[in-house]
Scaffold this active site. Structure first.
Site, PDB file in Angstrom:
ATOM      1  N   THR A   1       1.945   4.094   4.626  1.00  0.00           N
ATOM      2  CA  THR A   1       0.542   4.114   4.245  1.00  0.00           C
ATOM      3  C   THR A   1       0.388   4.421   2.757  1.00  0.00           C
ATOM      4  O   THR A   1      -0.707   4.313   2.217  1.00  0.00           O
ATOM      5  CB  THR A   1      -0.223   5.190   5.046  1.00  0.00           C
TER       6      THR A   1
ATOM      7  N   LYS B   1       1.128  -2.475  11.486  1.00  0.00           N
ATOM      8  CA  LYS B   1       2.477  -2.495  10.920  1.00  0.00           C
ATOM      9  C   LYS B   1       3.533  -2.368  12.029  1.00  0.00           C
ATOM     10  O   LYS B   1       4.503  -3.121  12.058  1.00  0.00           O
ATOM     11  CB  LYS B   1       2.620  -1.371   9.881  1.00  0.00           C
TER      12      LYS B   1
END
Length: 346
Positions: free
Chosen positions: A161, A67
């Site tokens: 997350t 990410k």
């Protein structure tokens, strides 16, 4: 608790120096996630051609899948600066104002673990994301007054997350949503080979594949493992990595053929033996392991569930037959009062 503080007993620990050295800088250098990468490259190129900021983007998925790397790639491909922060660090409106003050037109603000933003900070984000201004309250009580600060048109990239913990109002303000998935072994092998080249270590195809096979579908783990196998090869194998060297090094690191480390095996053993195969609640499991519930839920469980070692039920976590067989328990054997489906023995 911040992710970087509680991920201590896993191979998925972030090494900032290693990440910086091995991080791809363009979409072409970024292996895997082909469909998501194609979408992002089109969105970035379209915004570039129109000379407009990219829509606000939310990146989600388990730790270590890229990410942060994608946020930096987007910045490079767009030709704009990127400022980085994380949800727990932004505690006061002044912290947020400082970040916005450092931005220029079209720049990217990257906030990691964005689900950890406080409700107060979120409220400031709404006007900044939609209308590009924030109102800072200077005084409290009867003399309350505020100052409006204009914010340059920017792109917010949020990484999380745990997408489900992001409030609906904040989530709705992201125009783009991208969820990253675990990587197949063949893609991870390419990542290992690329990283080995950057680290100047001789690695053959079988050695890279063995490391990739035990990397839990996660590039960060693959990079951590190649770094540690390199150390082993430097001392024990004339600085060359092949399958034999990879197997020996990973055995030394207690990484088994499934990619499970010591903590993963402790978790499975706890469910099988301490809690009779399950079901067991998350808090009880965390206490038995001496770990944080967030660590178990965010770091260990996603891979163990995907690989079929445990399953979640409304009653709690259950060890599967695959987990039982991993420890030599046959299907007709019950480790305790409960069988592996959580049914009481007669």
């Amino acid at each position: 608790m911040d992710e970087e503080r509680f991920i201590t007993s896993t191979i998925n620990t972030r090494d900032d120096h290693l990440d910086k050295n091995l991080r791809p800088t363009t979409f072409g250098e970024f292996p895997g996630q082909e469909k998501k990468k194609e979408q992002l490259s089109i969105f970035v190129e379209a915004a570039k051609q129109r000379n407009e900021p990219l829509d606000h983007l939310l990146l989600s998925g388990p730790p270590g899948l890229g990410k942060t790397t994608l946020a930096h790639i987007i910045s490079n491909e767009r030709g704009k600066n990127i400022k980085t922060s994380s949800g727990p660090v932004i505690e006061k409106p002044g912290d947020l104002a400082g970040l916005f003050y450092s931005l220029e037109e079209g720049d990217i603000l990257f906030i990691d673990e964005i689900h950890r933003l406080s409700t107060n900070i979120e409220e400031y984000m709404y006007s900044a994301m939609e209308d590009f201004y924030i109102d800072i309250v200077l005084d409290q009580g009867a003399g309350t007054r505020s100052v409006r600060l204009d914010v340059p048109r920017f792109t917010l990239i949020g990484a999380t997350t745990r997408q489900g913990l992001i409030s609906a109002p904040l989530r709705s303000r992201f125009g783009l949503h991208i969820r990253l998935d675990y990587y197949p072994v063949d893609v991870l092998a390419k990542i290992v080979e690329r990283s080995a080249g950057i680290l100047n270590i001789d690695t053959d195809e079988e050695g890279a594949h063995e490391i990739a096979r035990r990397s839990r579908g996660t590039p960060r783990i693959a990079n951590n493992l190649i770094s540690r196998v390199r150390d082993y090869a430097q001392v024990k194998a004339d600085n060359k990595i092949n399958k034999v060297v990879s197997v020996a090094a990973l055995k030394m690191l207690d990484i088994d053929e499934f990619g499970l480390d010591e903590m993963d095996n402790r978790l499975l053993e706890a469910i099988l033996y301490k809690f009779d195969g399950g079901p067991v609640g998350l808090k009880n499991l965390a206490i038995s392991l001496g770990e944080e519930t967030g660590t178990i839920e965010e770091v260990y469980e996603p891979f163990l569930i995907q690989e079929g070692f445990i399953s979640r039920t409304p009653q709690g976590r259950i060890a599967t037959f695959k987990a039982a067989e991993r420890f030599g328990i046959k299907r007709d054997e019950k480790p305790g009062e409960l069988d592996l489906f959580g049914d009481r023995q007669s």
